[in-house]
Scaffold this active site. Structure first.
Site, PDB file in Angstrom:
ATOM      1  N   GLY A  98      -1.698   6.354  -2.690  1.00  0.00           N
ATOM      2  CA  GLY A  98      -2.798   6.212  -3.651  1.00  0.00           C
ATOM      3  C   GLY A  98      -3.889   5.314  -3.083  1.00  0.00           C
ATOM      4  N   HIS A  99      -3.467   4.159  -2.557  1.00  0.00           N
ATOM      5  CA  HIS A  99      -4.436   3.246  -1.934  1.00  0.00           C
ATOM      6  C   HIS A  99      -5.109   3.935  -0.737  1.00  0.00           C
ATOM      7  CE1 HIS A  99      -1.388   0.202  -3.539  1.00  0.00           C
ATOM      8  NE2 HIS A  99      -2.496  -0.174  -4.134  1.00  0.00           N
TER       9      HIS A  99
ATOM     10  N   SER B  15       2.688   0.371  -6.792  1.00  0.00           N
ATOM     11  CA  SER B  15       3.458  -0.629  -6.042  1.00  0.00           C
ATOM     12  C   SER B  15       4.660  -1.091  -6.865  1.00  0.00           C
ATOM     13  CB  SER B  15       2.575  -1.834  -5.713  1.00  0.00           C
ATOM     14  OG  SER B  15       1.387  -1.414  -5.092  1.00  0.00           O
TER      15      SER B  15
ATOM     16  N   LEU C 162       0.821  -1.218   0.000  1.00  0.00           N
ATOM     17  CA  LEU C 162       0.000   0.000   0.000  1.00  0.00           C
ATOM     18  C   LEU C 162       0.856   1.270   0.000  1.00  0.00           C
ATOM     19  CD1 LEU C 162      -2.816  -0.985   2.550  1.00  0.00           C
ATOM     20  CD2 LEU C 162      -2.733  -1.365   0.074  1.00  0.00           C
ATOM     21  N   HIS C 163       0.336   2.285  -0.684  1.00  0.00           N
ATOM     22  CA  HIS C 163       0.970   3.609  -0.727  1.00  0.00           C
ATOM     23  C   HIS C 163      -0.136   4.653  -0.621  1.00  0.00           C
ATOM     24  CE1 HIS C 163      -0.505   3.613  -4.828  1.00  0.00           C
ATOM     25  NE2 HIS C 163       0.232   2.533  -5.117  1.00  0.00           N
TER      26      HIS C 163
ATOM     27  N   GLN D 276      -8.321   6.076 -10.539  1.00  0.00           N
ATOM     28  CA  GLN D 276      -8.241   6.400 -11.975  1.00  0.00           C
ATOM     29  C   GLN D 276      -6.924   5.910 -12.573  1.00  0.00           C
ATOM     30  OE1 GLN D 276      -8.857  10.574 -13.119  1.00  0.00           O
ATOM     31  NE2 GLN D 276      -7.615  10.136 -14.952  1.00  0.00           N
ATOM     32  N   LYS D 277      -5.937   5.656 -11.723  1.00  0.00           N
ATOM     33  CA  LYS D 277      -4.645   5.105 -12.186  1.00  0.00           C
ATOM     34  C   LYS D 277      -4.879   3.937 -13.143  1.00  0.00           C
ATOM     35  CE  LYS D 277      -0.284   3.902 -12.067  1.00  0.00           C
ATOM     36  NZ  LYS D 277      -0.143   2.536 -11.670  1.00  0.00           N
TER      37      LYS D 277
HETATM   38  P1  AMP Z   1      -3.488  -2.311  -6.949  1.00  0.00           P
HETATM   39  O1  AMP Z   1      -3.075  -2.661  -5.549  1.00  0.00           O
HETATM   40  O2  AMP Z   1      -2.364  -1.784  -7.785  1.00  0.00           O
HETATM   41  O3  AMP Z   1      -4.289  -3.393  -7.598  1.00  0.00           O
HETATM   42  O4  AMP Z   1      -4.469  -1.074  -6.808  1.00  0.00           O
HETATM   43  C1  AMP Z   1      -5.601  -1.126  -5.982  1.00  0.00           C
HETATM   44  C2  AMP Z   1      -6.440   0.099  -6.215  1.00  0.00           C
HETATM   45  O5  AMP Z   1      -5.676   1.270  -5.913  1.00  0.00           O
HETATM   46  C3  AMP Z   1      -6.898   0.247  -7.675  1.00  0.00           C
HETATM   47  O6  AMP Z   1      -8.234   0.736  -7.699  1.00  0.00           O
HETATM   48  C4  AMP Z   1      -5.923   1.255  -8.217  1.00  0.00           C
HETATM   49  O7  AMP Z   1      -6.428   1.997  -9.316  1.00  0.00           O
HETATM   50  C5  AMP Z   1      -5.735   2.152  -7.018  1.00  0.00           C
HETATM   51  N1  AMP Z   1      -4.474   2.911  -7.155  1.00  0.00           N
HETATM   52  C6  AMP Z   1      -3.244   2.406  -7.436  1.00  0.00           C
HETATM   53  N2  AMP Z   1      -2.356   3.406  -7.574  1.00  0.00           N
HETATM   54  C7  AMP Z   1      -3.033   4.562  -7.386  1.00  0.00           C
HETATM   55  C8  AMP Z   1      -2.678   5.942  -7.415  1.00  0.00           C
HETATM   56  N3  AMP Z   1      -1.435   6.349  -7.670  1.00  0.00           N
HETATM   57  N4  AMP Z   1      -3.652   6.859  -7.170  1.00  0.00           N
HETATM   58  C9  AMP Z   1      -4.937   6.465  -6.922  1.00  0.00           C
HETATM   59  N5  AMP Z   1      -5.331   5.189  -6.887  1.00  0.00           N
HETATM   60  C10 AMP Z   1      -4.405   4.239  -7.120  1.00  0.00           C
END
Ligand code: AMP
Length: 287
Positions: free
Chosen positions: A38-39, A191, A35-36, A153-154
């Site tokens: 964005g999450h 990530s 997690l970062h 939206q990423k």
């Molecule tokens: P992931 O763990 O990469 O599958 O992402 C999980 C959720 O977090 C998805 O809805 C992604 O679009 C969102 N996400 C990932 N990176 C970002 C970011 N930089 N800004 C906003 N949402 C993000």
């Protein structure tokens, strides 16, 4: 307080049943962990809009093709829980982190296949990806019985794919999309950014730089030639150690280019670029 961690579907089921009985609104934030900020922005949105938030952390094997980074994908549960602890003031966060066997037991045979918006772009370069995403996301919707789910939206095309099957299959859930969180220098948080060497990370700024340049051409210089803007984007992305999967200006609804060369708003500019060995995506929507 550390959030409550649930690993089994049966336990999640009884927790969710009791929340529903109390008439509480459940928000879901599906993630693959590592997690970062964005999450966390999605978690904050969910906390604002629901009584309880379920954050799923599951590196979903069915959305990775052989040869992709499933094995090396970062798994950092302890630091993920520490980040979520800071958001858990009201003690209303549940982390659901099942094993692959829990999600895909023996004799698992049903998948969600979306056509249309799932076919171009990511769908063309990763042909089995959205089948895995749509399947796991529908399973999570059903398991959590969430009222609302939050996505970034990423992964713009992913949100369109999810909206499509929610409409097509009458899934009773609301889908919300939050803006892309970026590092101070513009790099979209991901990530996968941790795979980049510091030199490659610097070069990776070409993605956000090219989007900013395209926006400037379209809005400030009133350039309405799609081929001219796409050529400029490619010029900024090009480097001997980069390979461009796509860099396109499309209709945000269909994810296809509109007929002709004229840019008619709204548009989505979508990029997927391999920087060294790391595949990065980024996008910009201009209304
Ligand atoms: P992931 O763990 O990469 O599958 O992402 C999980 C959720 O977090 C998805 O809805 C992604 O679009 C969102 N996400 C990932 N990176 C970002 C970011 N930089 N800004 C906003 N949402 C993000």
């Amino acid at each position: 307080m550390k959030p409550k961690v649930v690993r089994e579907c049966a336990e999640l089921h009884s927790l969710v049943k009791s929340l529903h009985r109390q008439g509480l609104r459940i928000g879901l934030v599906p993630t693959m962990g590592a997690l970062h900020a964005g999450h966390i922005s999605l978690v904050k949105e969910s906390l604002k809009n629901s009584d309880w938030t379920i954050v799923s952390i599951f590196v979903n094997p069915t959305q990775f093709a052989p040869g992709e980074d499933f094995e090396k994908y970062p798994r950092t549960l302890e630091s993920d829980l520490a980040l979520l602890e800071a958001e858990n003031e009201k003690e209303n966060i549940i982390v659901f982190t099942p094993s692959a066997d829990e999600m895909y037991p023996k004799n698992f045979y049903s998948y969600v296949d979306v056509a249309g918006v799932a076919q171009p772009l990511e769908g063309a370069f990763r042909p089995t990806h959205f089948r895995g995403v749509a399947t796991v996301v529908l399973k999570l919707f059903n398991m959590t019985r969430a009222d609302v789910a939050f996505f970034g939206q990423k992964d713009f095309q992913q949100v369109q794919v999810i909206r499509q099957f929610v409409r097509d299959l009458n899934v009773p859930i609301e889908i919300r999309m939050s803006p892309i969180k970026r590092e101070e220098d513009g790099l979209a948080m991901s990530s996968r950014n941790r795979y980049l060497s510091s030199e490659a990370r610097q070069r990776a700024l070409c993605l956000s730089d090219s989007l900013n340049r395209a926006k400037e051409m379209i809005l400030s210089q009133n350039c309405r030639s799609r081929s001219a803007v796409e050529a400029e984007i490619r010029k900024i992305l090009e480097h001997p150690k980069h390979s461009i999967d796509y860099a396109v200006i499309v209709d945000p609804e269909t994810l296809l280019p509109r007929p002709g060369d004229e840019i008619v708003l709204p548009v989505a500019i979508l990029l997927a670029v391999r920087v060294d060995d790391t595949r990065l995506i980024d996008n910009l929507v201009i209304d």
